[in-house]
Structures are given as C-alpha cells and as structure tokens.
Scaffold this motif. Structure first.
Motif, mmCIF file in Angstrom:
data_model
loop_
_atom_site.group_PDB
_atom_site.id
_atom_site.type_symbol
_atom_site.label_atom_id
_atom_site.label_comp_id
_atom_site.label_asym_id
_atom_site.label_seq_id
_atom_site.Cartn_x
_atom_site.Cartn_y
_atom_site.Cartn_z
ATOM 1 N N LEU A 136 -7.665 13.708 36.697
ATOM 2 C CA LEU A 136 -8.805 13.987 37.572
ATOM 3 C C LEU A 136 -9.914 12.962 37.394
ATOM 4 O O LEU A 136 -10.305 12.644 36.270
ATOM 5 C CB LEU A 136 -9.345 15.391 37.283
ATOM 6 C CG LEU A 136 -10.404 15.927 38.230
ATOM 7 C CD1 LEU A 136 -9.846 16.101 39.636
ATOM 8 C CD2 LEU A 136 -10.925 17.261 37.711
ATOM 9 N N GLN A 167 -2.293 15.479 44.576
ATOM 10 C CA GLN A 167 -3.332 14.566 44.102
ATOM 11 C C GLN A 167 -4.708 14.939 44.624
ATOM 12 O O GLN A 167 -5.714 14.593 44.005
ATOM 13 C CB GLN A 167 -2.991 13.132 44.505
ATOM 14 C CG GLN A 167 -1.750 12.617 43.840
ATOM 15 C CD GLN A 167 -1.412 11.207 44.252
ATOM 16 O OE1 GLN A 167 -2.157 10.549 44.970
ATOM 17 N NE2 GLN A 167 -0.277 10.732 43.804
ATOM 18 N N CYS A 201 -6.185 21.636 33.425
ATOM 19 C CA CYS A 201 -4.808 21.198 33.677
ATOM 20 C C CYS A 201 -4.688 19.853 34.380
ATOM 21 O O CYS A 201 -3.583 19.381 34.606
ATOM 22 C CB CYS A 201 -4.097 22.244 34.527
ATOM 23 S SG CYS A 201 -4.043 23.857 33.752
ATOM 24 N N SER A 202 -5.779 19.241 34.754
ATOM 25 C CA SER A 202 -5.743 18.012 35.557
ATOM 26 C C SER A 202 -6.147 16.803 34.722
ATOM 27 O O SER A 202 -7.303 16.378 34.724
ATOM 28 C CB SER A 202 -6.670 18.154 36.766
ATOM 29 O OG SER A 202 -6.309 19.273 37.541
ATOM 30 N N LEU A 238 -1.325 19.325 35.970
ATOM 31 C CA LEU A 238 -1.466 19.001 37.386
ATOM 32 C C LEU A 238 -1.828 17.527 37.510
ATOM 33 O O LEU A 238 -2.334 16.926 36.564
ATOM 34 C CB LEU A 238 -2.562 19.879 38.005
ATOM 35 C CG LEU A 238 -2.352 21.388 37.867
ATOM 36 C CD1 LEU A 238 -3.585 22.141 38.351
ATOM 37 C CD2 LEU A 238 -1.125 21.838 38.628
ATOM 38 N N HIS A 239 -1.601 16.953 38.670
ATOM 39 C CA HIS A 239 -1.838 15.526 38.875
ATOM 40 C C HIS A 239 -2.997 15.232 39.816
ATOM 41 O O HIS A 239 -3.033 14.175 40.449
ATOM 42 C CB HIS A 239 -0.557 14.857 39.412
ATOM 43 C CG HIS A 239 0.561 14.916 38.431
ATOM 44 N ND1 HIS A 239 1.855 15.150 38.790
ATOM 45 C CD2 HIS A 239 0.573 14.806 37.084
ATOM 46 C CE1 HIS A 239 2.621 15.161 37.725
ATOM 47 N NE2 HIS A 239 1.859 14.961 36.665
ATOM 48 N N PHE A 240 -3.936 16.133 39.904
ATOM 49 C CA PHE A 240 -5.066 15.930 40.814
ATOM 50 C C PHE A 240 -5.877 14.702 40.435
ATOM 51 O O PHE A 240 -6.137 14.460 39.260
ATOM 52 C CB PHE A 240 -6.007 17.142 40.819
ATOM 53 C CG PHE A 240 -5.440 18.327 41.536
ATOM 54 C CD1 PHE A 240 -5.170 18.262 42.894
ATOM 55 C CD2 PHE A 240 -5.186 19.490 40.861
ATOM 56 C CE1 PHE A 240 -4.643 19.353 43.564
ATOM 57 C CE2 PHE A 240 -4.660 20.592 41.519
ATOM 58 C CZ PHE A 240 -4.381 20.510 42.870
ATOM 59 N N ARG A 241 -6.248 13.936 41.454
ATOM 60 C CA ARG A 241 -7.190 12.822 41.296
ATOM 61 C C ARG A 241 -8.566 13.247 41.781
ATOM 62 O O ARG A 241 -9.576 12.862 41.230
ATOM 63 C CB ARG A 241 -6.749 11.594 42.102
ATOM 64 C CG ARG A 241 -5.334 11.101 41.873
ATOM 65 C CD ARG A 241 -5.154 10.500 40.490
ATOM 66 N NE ARG A 241 -3.917 9.755 40.330
ATOM 67 C CZ ARG A 241 -2.761 10.273 39.967
ATOM 68 N NH1 ARG A 241 -2.643 11.547 39.767
ATOM 69 N NH2 ARG A 241 -1.698 9.518 39.797
ATOM 70 N N LEU A 262 -8.410 24.300 36.939
ATOM 71 C CA LEU A 262 -8.206 22.948 37.469
ATOM 72 C C LEU A 262 -8.670 21.885 36.475
ATOM 73 O O LEU A 262 -7.988 20.876 36.275
ATOM 74 C CB LEU A 262 -8.925 22.788 38.807
ATOM 75 C CG LEU A 262 -8.360 23.635 39.949
ATOM 76 C CD1 LEU A 262 -9.265 23.558 41.162
ATOM 77 C CD2 LEU A 262 -6.948 23.217 40.294
ATOM 78 N N SER A 283 -9.153 15.625 31.598
ATOM 79 C CA SER A 283 -9.380 14.214 31.913
ATOM 80 C C SER A 283 -10.687 13.739 31.282
ATOM 81 O O SER A 283 -11.748 14.316 31.535
ATOM 82 C CB SER A 283 -9.457 14.029 33.430
ATOM 83 O OG SER A 283 -9.904 12.729 33.742
#
Length: 175
Positions: free
Chosen positions: A136, A77, A132-133, A106-109, A129, A165
């Motif tokens: 985000l 995250q 794929c996020s 990806l699950h980045f916040r 990034l 996102s």
C-alpha cells in the motif's frame, strides 16, 4: 429495489474469469443472509480494480460481503469504496484484534473511501486493509459526516493503526 445474496454476486462474477475491473453499485439493493459466508470457488488473477459504491458499512451484512469480496480477489491493486447511509445499522462485526500471522496478504497499492462517518465498522475495515496490504502506498479518506469534535479522535485512531506497508500514506479530506 433488488434483493440478492452475496452468493448470487459471486456466481455472476464467476462467469467472467478475465475481468480486470469490477464496479458493484448497491443503490437500493439489499443483501440477504443466505450465502454471506460463501467464497469464490477460484481466484481471479486478472482483477486489479474493485469499486463498491453506495454501500452502507453500518449494515453488518454489507460489511461482511465487502470483506468476502476483498478476500476473494488475491491480486487487487485498487479499491474504491463509496459509502451510502441507510437506517440498517448493526454493531461492529470484527474483533478488535487482527491475527497478522494468519491473515492473507493483499496487494493493494491504493485505497479510497468516500463519505465516511468514522463508525466502528468503517474503522474495522480500514484496520484490516492496513494490516494486510504490504504494498500500500496511498490511502485516501474523504469524510463528510464526522462531527467536528470527533474529527481529531478519528484521525488519531487512523494514525494508531498497524500498517503492513512502511510507505503507506493517509490523506484525510473533509467533503
């Protein structure tokens, strides 16, 4: 100075399956070619935070290892990357186009980069990034080595990148 392969890093982290936060410092550390394409044998569902410090993203081996680390942790995250400068420089290692249909989500916040200089390798990683996020929210970039003439061009390149996102914000700061 330590010399290791990315597969050694994978083996060490592999012995800690419930790890939630991982900080890898590349201070005076060199990566060898052997094992650069190796992936972790299993996912790490508990790992939520990855910090990579003193990593030279101009070095193709270190950039490649960064991609593999990020891809190997499906539930990350938070990502923090602190860039280091060294003399080992290579050309960009990724293609200019990303195939969004085959790229793993990806699950980045939140993502934070420090000490960027606006290189093609850095933009390549940032592009990946963003693409794929889908969760985000915040992408913070602290730059310090971008020439004054190149600052506007770097900001324009960032704004033009595809974002998975719809709510992702970019904060750009000079150190």
């Amino acid at each position: 100075m330590c010399i290791m392969s990315s597969s050694t890093i994978f083996e060490l982290v592999g012995s800690l399956p419930k790890l939630q936060e991982l900080h890898l410092g590349f201070h005076e550390c060199m990566l060898r070619e052997c094992g650069a394409k190796k992936r972790f044998p299993t996912g790490f569902p508990c790992l939520k935070v990855l910090k990579l410090s003193a990593i030279c993203l101009d070095n193709g081996m270190k950039l490649s290892s960064s991609f593999e680390l990020i891809r190997s942790f499906p539930n990350l995250q938070t990502l923090e990357v602190t860039r280091n400068f060294d003399n080992a420089s290579t050309s960009a290692i990724c293609s200019p186009e990303i195939d969004y249909k085959t790229t793993r989500l990806l699950h980045f916040r939140s993502v934070m980069f420090e000490n960027l200089k606006g290189s093609e390798n850095e933009l390549c990683l940032i592009k990946y990034l963003f693409a794929c996020s889908s969760f985000l929210k915040k992408f913070v970039i602290h730059y310090s080595h971008i020439e004054s003439d190149d600052k506007l061009m770097f900001a324009k390149k960032l704004l033009m990148l595809h974002r998975a996102s719809p709510v992702a914000e970019i904060d750009l700061f000079h150190l």
